[in-house]
Design a protein around this motif. Structure first.
Motif, PDB file in Angstrom:
ATOM      1  N   GLY A 337       7.957  32.251  -7.970  1.00  0.00           N
ATOM      2  CA  GLY A 337       6.626  32.030  -7.409  1.00  0.00           C
ATOM      3  C   GLY A 337       6.127  30.623  -7.646  1.00  0.00           C
ATOM      4  N   ASN A 338       6.414  30.067  -8.830  1.00  0.00           N
ATOM      5  CA  ASN A 338       5.992  28.702  -9.133  1.00  0.00           C
ATOM      6  C   ASN A 338       6.667  27.671  -8.241  1.00  0.00           C
ATOM      7  OD1 ASN A 338       4.197  29.376 -11.148  1.00  0.00           O
ATOM      8  ND2 ASN A 338       5.599  28.903 -12.828  1.00  0.00           N
ATOM      9  N   LEU A 339       7.840  28.017  -7.716  1.00  0.00           N
ATOM     10  CA  LEU A 339       8.586  27.089  -6.859  1.00  0.00           C
ATOM     11  C   LEU A 339       8.512  27.489  -5.386  1.00  0.00           C
ATOM     12  CD1 LEU A 339      11.751  26.647  -9.119  1.00  0.00           C
ATOM     13  CD2 LEU A 339       9.860  25.055  -8.844  1.00  0.00           C
ATOM     14  N   ASP A 340       7.609  28.386  -5.057  1.00  0.00           N
ATOM     15  CA  ASP A 340       7.435  28.852  -3.678  1.00  0.00           C
ATOM     16  C   ASP A 340       7.178  27.646  -2.763  1.00  0.00           C
ATOM     17  OD1 ASP A 340       6.695  29.973  -1.282  1.00  0.00           O
ATOM     18  OD2 ASP A 340       5.217  31.344  -2.135  1.00  0.00           O
ATOM     19  N   PRO A 345       5.823  22.497  -1.473  1.00  0.00           N
ATOM     20  CA  PRO A 345       6.910  22.003  -0.609  1.00  0.00           C
ATOM     21  C   PRO A 345       7.675  20.855  -1.231  1.00  0.00           C
ATOM     22  CG  PRO A 345       4.751  21.351   0.234  1.00  0.00           C
ATOM     23  CD  PRO A 345       4.499  22.330  -0.873  1.00  0.00           C
ATOM     24  N   HIS A 346       7.039  20.131  -2.143  1.00  0.00           N
ATOM     25  CA  HIS A 346       7.700  19.016  -2.825  1.00  0.00           C
ATOM     26  C   HIS A 346       7.615  19.267  -4.334  1.00  0.00           C
ATOM     27  CE1 HIS A 346       7.623  17.079   1.067  1.00  0.00           C
ATOM     28  NE2 HIS A 346       6.309  17.217   1.110  1.00  0.00           N
ATOM     29  N   THR A 347       8.680  19.814  -4.908  1.00  0.00           N
ATOM     30  CA  THR A 347       8.638  20.220  -6.319  1.00  0.00           C
ATOM     31  C   THR A 347       8.588  19.034  -7.263  1.00  0.00           C
ATOM     32  OG1 THR A 347      11.058  20.392  -6.299  1.00  0.00           O
ATOM     33  CG2 THR A 347       9.795  22.405  -5.910  1.00  0.00           C
ATOM     34  N   GLY A 348       8.861  17.830  -6.752  1.00  0.00           N
ATOM     35  CA  GLY A 348       8.784  16.657  -7.603  1.00  0.00           C
ATOM     36  C   GLY A 348       7.373  16.130  -7.790  1.00  0.00           C
TER      37      GLY A 348
END
Length: 420
Positions: A337-340, A345-348
Motif C-alpha cells: 500500500g505504501n508503494l501503491d 507514482p514516483h517512489t523516489g
C-alpha cells in the motif's frame, strides 16, 4: 480459539462467484512459498498487475485470503471495523472447522481476550488499559534502559574491531529493554526474542514458540499479582479496567511480540541505511540528519511489518473490484500500500514530514506504541555511533540479503568494522 464448527455451518456454493478466493485456490499465489518470499515486493507488483488492488492468495496450509495491495483499499479496511472486523471468530474457515488449532496461522490470527481481537466497547476498555499502562512506564524513562543495554551489547564486541549489527545488536536489544519495562528477568530476553522470530516465520515450530511465550508471561502475571512493581505488567493488573489474568497475560503477549519484532526489524533497517550511504553517517553524527527522519523514510519504503493480519468481512461487499463474501479473511499489505503507484507514482520522491504511511496500521487498532519504538531506536543508534569510531560496512551494500516470511522481511546480517 477452539476449532468448533458453528451451529449452522455455511456451505460453500458449488460454483463460487468469480471474485471468490475459493475459485482461485488452484492458481492463487502461495504467499508463504519460497517463490513468493524470495522477492516479496516483486510478488506484490505481479499480483497488482494480475488482479488489481485486491488479490486472492493462499496462506500456510493453503488457507484462502485476500491480500489488500492498494493504499486506499487498506485505509478503507483499517478505518471501518463495522465492515471489516478484527474478531477472528467471524472467520468462516475457522467457524467451519477448516483451521486446525495446530496451524501456524493461529498465533497470528487466532482470537484472544486482548484489545486487538475485539471491536467496539470491549476494544476501547482494553486498549485504554494498555495505552495508559504503557504511558506510565514511558513517563518513568525508557532511554536509560536503552542506553544500559546498548552499552552492554556493545561491550561484548567492542574490543574485536568487527561485529554483525543484526545478530549482535538489533536482534536482541529491543527485547532486553522490554524485559526491564515488563518486570521480566534480563536472562529471559534472548530466548523470548528467538521465540518471537520463530513464531513470525511460521512453520511447524510456530505453535510451540507461541506457547512458550505464553507460559513465561503467565508466570509473570502470577508473580506480579503477588509482588507488584513499577512495570507494565503491574500497570495492567492494577488498572481500573480490572483485567483478569487471561486478559493481562494476552496483552503482555501482544505488546511483547509486536514491540520487539517491529522495533528490532526497524533498528536493523535504520542502521543499514545509515551505513550504506557514505554521507548519512557523518550527517547523523553532526546532527544534519536525524534518526527520526530516517525512520520516517523506512516507514514508507520498508515498513517493519509488511503484511498485517487480519480482518474479516462482516457482510458481502466489494473491495478493489473483487467480490468478498461474509467471513472472508483479508490481510493488509502495508508495504504494498505504501508503494501503491496510484498515490506514489514516483517512489523516489522525498517523504520526510509525511506521516500518512500505513506502517503503524490505521483506525481504531493503530499501533499505540509508536513513540516507545522510536525512542528505543534513536537511543540505540546514538550510543552505537558514538561508541564505535570508524564504523563502516565491510561488504558492498548490494551484497546485503533479506529473509522474508508472509508477514515481514528482515535483514540477514550487517557486518561492520570499527576502531577496536
Amino acid at each position: 480459539m477452539n476449532a468448533q464448527p458453528s451451529d449452522s455451518p455455511h456451505l460453500d456454493p458449488p460454483n463460487p462467484p468469480a471474485g471468490c478466493p475459493v475459485r482461485h485456490a488452484g492458481t492463487a499465489t502461495r504467499l508463504y512459498a519460497a517463490e513468493s518470499t524470495v522477492d516479496p515486493y516483486g510478488t506484490y507488483s505481479r499480483l497488482r498487475k494480475q488482479y488489481g488492488q485486491v488479490a486472492p492468495v493462499l496462506l500456510e496450509g493453503d488457507v484462502p485470503a485476500w491480500l489488500v495491495l492498494g493504499y486506499r483499499e487498506n485505509r478503507r479496511v483499517l478505518d471501518n471495523p463495522d465492515q471489516f472486523s478484527r474478531d477472528s471468530r467471524k472467520w468462516r474457515d475457522w467457524q467451519e472447522g477448516r483451521i486446525e488449532e495446530t496451524s501456524p496461522l493461529v498465533p497470528m490470527l487466532g482470537w484472544r481476550p486482548d484489545c486487538l481481537s475485539q471491536d467496539g466497547e470491549p476494544h476501547q476498555r482494553l486498549r485504554k488499559a494498555v495505552t495508559e499502562s504503557m504511558q506510565t512506564v514511558a513517563d518513568r524513562g525508557i532511554r536509560r534502559h536503552v542506553i544500559h543495554f546498548a552499552h552492554q551489547q556493545i561491550d561484548a564486541f567492542a574490543d574485536t574491531g568487527h561485529a554483525d549489527l543484526v545478530l549482535q545488536y538489533a536482534e536482541y536489544l529491543p527485547m532486553l529493554v522490554l524485559t526491564r519495562l515488563f518486570g521480566l528477568p534480563e536472562s529471559a530476553g534472548k530466548s523470548l526474542a528467538a521465540s518471537c522470530a520463530q513464531m513470525m516465520k511460521g512453520g511447524e515450530d510456530a505453535i510451540a514458540h507461541n506457547d512458550r511465550i505464553g507460559r513465561v508471561l503467565a508466570d509473570l502475571t502470577s508473580h506480579k499479582r503477588a509482588e507488584p512493581g513499577p512495570d507494565f505488567a503491574t500497570g495492567l493488573i492494577q488498572h481500573p479496567a480490572s483485567l483478569d489474568d487471561d486478559e493481562v497475560q494476552n496483552h503482555l503477549r501482544l505488546v511483547l511480540i509486536a514491540a520487539h519484532t517491529t522495533t528490532s526489524n526497524l533498528l536493523a533497517r535504520v542502521l543499514q541505511t545509515i551505513l550504506s550511504n557514505g554521507s548519512h553517517l557523518s550527517k547523523v553524527v553532526s546532527g544534519q540528519l536525524t534518526v527520526s527522519a530516517i525512520i520516517e523514510e523506512m516507514m514508507w519504503n520498508s515498513p517493519p511489518l509488511a503484511v498485517l493480519p487480519g480482518r474479516f468481512a462482516t457482510a458481502d461487499c466489494e473491495l478493489g473490484g473483487q467480490h468478498l463474501k461474509v467471513g472472508d479473511l483479508l490481510i493488509l499489505g502495508l508495504a504494498a500500500g505504501n508503494l501503491d503507484p496510484e498515490i506514489r507514482p514516483h517512489t523516489g520522491t522525498a517523504v520526510r514530514g509525511n506521516q500518512a504511511h500505513l506502517a503503524f496500521s490505521s483506525g481504531p487498532h493503530e499501533c499505540p506504541g509508536q513513540a516507545i519504538g522510536q525512542a528505543i531506536i534513536e537511543a540505540a543508534v546514538e550510543v552505537l555511533i558514538h561508541r564505535l569510531p570508524g564504523l563502516r560496512l565491510t561488504v558492498d551494500p548490494a551484497e546485503l540479503t533479506d529473509t522474508a516470511s508472509t508477514w515481514e522481511t528482515r535483514l540477514d546480517r550487517l557486518p561492520v568494522s570499527f576502531a577496536a
